[in-house]
Design an enzyme around this catalytic site. Structure first.
Site, mmCIF file in Angstrom:
data_model
loop_
_atom_site.group_PDB
_atom_site.id
_atom_site.type_symbol
_atom_site.label_atom_id
_atom_site.label_comp_id
_atom_site.label_asym_id
_atom_site.label_seq_id
_atom_site.Cartn_x
_atom_site.Cartn_y
_atom_site.Cartn_z
ATOM 1 N N HIS A 45 5.282 -17.282 -11.280
ATOM 2 C CA HIS A 45 5.287 -16.231 -12.300
ATOM 3 C C HIS A 45 4.053 -16.254 -13.187
ATOM 4 O O HIS A 45 3.506 -15.221 -13.538
ATOM 5 C CB HIS A 45 6.546 -16.350 -13.156
ATOM 6 C CG HIS A 45 7.766 -16.001 -12.395
ATOM 7 N ND1 HIS A 45 8.736 -16.914 -12.080
ATOM 8 C CD2 HIS A 45 8.139 -14.842 -11.849
ATOM 9 C CE1 HIS A 45 9.661 -16.317 -11.387
ATOM 10 N NE2 HIS A 45 9.339 -15.051 -11.227
ATOM 11 N N GLU A 93 -0.026 -2.647 13.338
ATOM 12 C CA GLU A 93 -0.459 -4.033 13.179
ATOM 13 C C GLU A 93 -0.190 -4.866 14.426
ATOM 14 O O GLU A 93 -0.337 -6.077 14.422
ATOM 15 C CB GLU A 93 0.144 -4.670 11.922
ATOM 16 C CG GLU A 93 1.605 -4.407 11.706
ATOM 17 C CD GLU A 93 2.109 -4.838 10.330
ATOM 18 O OE1 GLU A 93 1.400 -5.544 9.611
ATOM 19 O OE2 GLU A 93 3.236 -4.467 9.988
ATOM 20 N N ASP A 126 -2.447 -8.592 10.325
ATOM 21 C CA ASP A 126 -1.660 -8.921 11.518
ATOM 22 C C ASP A 126 -2.330 -8.445 12.795
ATOM 23 O O ASP A 126 -2.259 -9.125 13.820
ATOM 24 C CB ASP A 126 -0.249 -8.318 11.400
ATOM 25 C CG ASP A 126 0.653 -9.207 10.568
ATOM 26 O OD1 ASP A 126 0.597 -10.440 10.742
ATOM 27 O OD2 ASP A 126 1.391 -8.679 9.716
ATOM 28 N N CYS A 152 -4.636 -1.006 5.168
ATOM 29 C CA CYS A 152 -4.176 -1.782 4.015
ATOM 30 C C CYS A 152 -4.304 -3.287 4.205
ATOM 31 O O CYS A 152 -3.852 -4.057 3.368
ATOM 32 C CB CYS A 152 -2.738 -1.407 3.660
ATOM 33 S SG CYS A 152 -1.581 -1.714 4.986
HETATM 34 C C1 PEP Z 1 -1.351 -6.539 7.345
HETATM 35 O O1 PEP Z 1 -0.759 -7.124 8.244
HETATM 36 O O2 PEP Z 1 -2.563 -6.264 7.368
HETATM 37 C C2 PEP Z 1 -0.614 -6.136 6.133
HETATM 38 C C3 PEP Z 1 -1.177 -5.392 5.205
HETATM 39 O O3 PEP Z 1 0.648 -6.602 5.988
HETATM 40 P P1 PEP Z 1 1.000 -8.076 5.481
HETATM 41 O O4 PEP Z 1 -0.292 -8.707 5.005
HETATM 42 O O5 PEP Z 1 2.009 -7.904 4.424
HETATM 43 O O6 PEP Z 1 1.535 -8.722 6.724
HETATM 44 MG MG MG Z 2 1.375 -7.247 8.261
#
Ligand code: PEP
Ligand code: MG
Length: 596
Positions: A199, A439, A463, A510
């Protein structure tokens, strides 16, 4: 006072540099006395326990009032934690167990609490997962508070530190962090224990106060008043720095601040290239508390809300209402900007309390959408909350780890069922746009087919790289193979972007790759429509985008695709970026750090 200079390495939990004087917050473990009670001491001991519970509750109520009175970002997270602690004081598992130990085993209240706490903590899955460590820590905080009250010891931080002080603690209770941050502008936090998701770390990041955690023994090395340098970006702490070190870090801090301020000047401007291509710059969040920092950095949307933290923060499953309130809060804070909420990516090594299962190969196992489909009640409860919350802003709903069409259709089926169920209950609203994370290589390779059935793609490179190159993203030994610009990854990215463009659906990215300024031109060249990253990464990426031409990006991608080795591809990109944006590339994410 400490003599000489000591440098410690920990986990950089919140970036930035602070230089200030040590302000220790005593969080040493309380020594618990053990005593066998005489027969006539039992009733008075039960009464002592009752009084200590009442005092503890009153103290927490006072802390809560102070936090709400100085309401700022992060306060609601804190009041929620304080409320949980107050509930723990009334928890039967604790109270009845202590009564039993006092009565049956004739143990004093302090020792009974210690035993009861140990038992409750044992009920949390005994694993190394840091989220569960945090939950066990909550039980410890509560137990320790009652014991200290029984012993008449100081419980909360009473004397407030001067402005700019470096708070040094073994660990901080959420109540301490809240008070310290809301009442004074502290310089930084450094703690012996903790993790990136504790936290203290989350609140520090949300409020942009540098923090380094997991330093091991800083509380034994730094004394009140010692000068301390905290480099939250690099995870380095220097106790008793030399004048030269202080000067170096003062200069680095100044550079960091000037650079931050300079970058924020374009906060309100769009990320549009010189030749007119616009890319949306969005933020990745894990907690609603991160929204203000995201907006401060010019975030135009939430591109990824990782909802699994809602499950991992508590020792039971969140209720539909808890989901709903949380999503509503984020949607309202961003409205009319869009918010992409990903259904939970739990499974493997990220499982909520009570659902822990051992898997040999967690990354390849029952995780994300596979787990959602296996736990339909949990999934439906989240989907119901998401649809209900969708009326409060611009929701985009996203499924993680889709491997193929059948899985996508199965997930959509559950969503449609939930929509119909809500309609029967009188909540009759259209579905929000539905997208998927790309991913897995299997999804990237059939992106053209998947594109016909969804409203948007979001590429999760973290991923995608892991599964394409076959390297565990957590494993340091194979980290050298983790190459976002490996030709195989590049080809997959191109395939996904092309499929999105042909189908007329937007493609977002992302994964961490999206927030790296060196990649900005490549991603423009591929035609990614939205880049989603940590809030503080947005300004620099925006600066590069605004100085770039998408056309040059396309030419760069064509040259990269003609090369074969990752080394050569990376060199091509680096050379081009330094040639075009030299000064900006020097100001990378480590801007302001001290060389060496
Ligand atoms: C990714 O796999 O790039 C992603 C954004 O998801 P996470 O990092 O939560 O697995
Ligand atoms: Mg991911």
């Amino acid at each position: 006072m400490a003599t000489g200079t000591t440098t410690l390495n920990g986990i950089g939990a919140s970036p930035g540099i602070a230089i200030g004087r040590c302000w220790p917050v005593d969080r040493r473990k309380v020594r618990t006395p053990k005593r066998r009670l005489g027969p006539d001491e039992i009733e008075p001991e039960l009464a002592r326990f009752r009084v200590a519970l009442e005092i503890s509750d009153r103290q927490l109520e006072e802390v809560r009032q102070k936090v709400t009175a100085t309401e700022g970002t992060g306060a609601s997270e804190h009041t929620a934690i304080i409320d949980i602690h107050r509930l723990m004081l009334k928890d039967e598992m604790l109270v009845l167990e202590v009564h039993k130990l006092i009565r049956d085993e004739r143990l004093n209240a302090e020792w009974s609490i210690k035993r009861a706490v140990r038992k409750i903590k044992g009920a949390f899955a005994a694993d190394a997962d840091e989220y569960f460590k945090e939950r066990r820590a909550d039980v410890d905080y509560v137990g320790e508070r009652i014991i200290k009250n029984l012993l008449g010891q100081q419980v909360d931080v009473e004397e407030l530190p001067p402005e700019g002080a470096i708070i040094v603690a073994h660990d901080l209770t959420p109540a301490d962090t809240a008070l310290l941050l809301h009442e004074r502008k502290v310089g930084a936090f450094v703690t012996d224990s903790g993790a990136k998701t504790s936290h203290t770390a989350i609140v520090a990041r949300a409020l942009e106060v540098p923090a380094v955690v997991a330093l091991g023994r800083i509380t034994t090395l730094a004394d009140k008043g010692d000068w301390i340098i905290v480099d939250g970006t690099q995870g380095v702490v220097i106790i008793g720095p030399t004048p030269a070190e202080r000067a170096d870090y003062e200069a680095a801090r100044e550079r960091f601040l000037v650079h931050e301020r300079e970058l924020l000047r374009t906060r309100e401007l769009p990320a549009t290239t010189l030749d007119g291509a616009t890319v949306k710059l969005a933020g990745n969040i894990e907690f609603a508390e991160e929204v203000p920092s995201l907006l401060n950095h010019g975030g135009e949307a939430v591109g990824l809300y990782r909802t699994e933290f809602l499950y991992l923060q508590r020792d039971r499953l969140p209720t539909e209402e808890e989901h709903y309130q949380d999503y509503r809060r984020v949607l309202e804070a961003l409205a009319p900007r869009p918010v992409t909420i990903r259904t939970f990516d739990l499974g493997g090594d990220k499982l909520p309390a009570g659902l822990k299962a051992h898997a040999e190969n967690p990354a390849m196992g029952l995780r994300a959408i596979r787990y959602c489909l296996r736990q339909p009640d949990m999934f439906r409860s989240q989907l119901r909350a998401l649809l209900r919350a969708s009326v409060h802003g611009r929701l985009r709903l996203m499924f993680p780890m889709i491997s193929g069409i059948a899985e996508l259709r199965a997930a959509r089926q559950v969503l449609n069922d939930v929509r119909d169920e809500l309609a029967r209950e009188g909540f009759d609203h259209p579905l929000p746009p539905v997208g998927i994370m790309i991913e897995l290589p299997s999804a990237a390779l059939i992106a053209d087919r998947l594109a016909r059935e969804v409203d948007f793609f979001s590429i999760g490179t973290n991923d995608l790289i892991q599964y394409t190159i076959g390297i565990d993203r957590q494993n340091k030994d194979v980290a050298y193979l983790y190459r976002p610009l490996h030709l195989s990854v590049l080809r997959l990215l191109k395939q996904v972007c092309d499929a999105g463009r042909e189908a007329g659906i937007p493609v977002s990215m992302c994964g961490e790759m999206a927030g790296e300024p060196l990649n900005a031109l490549v991603l423009l060249g591929l035609g990614v429509n939205e880049l989603s990253m940590n809030g503080p990464s947005i300004p620099l990426v925006k600066r590069v985008v605004r100085a770039a031409r998408a056309e040059d990006g396309r030419a760069l991608v064509a040259r990269m695709l003609a090369l074969t080795q990752a080394d050569d591809i990376e060199r091509e990109v680096r050379d081009e970026m330094i040639r075009r944006f030299g000064a900006l590339m020097e100001h990378d994410s480590r801007a302001g750090s001290v060389p060496g």
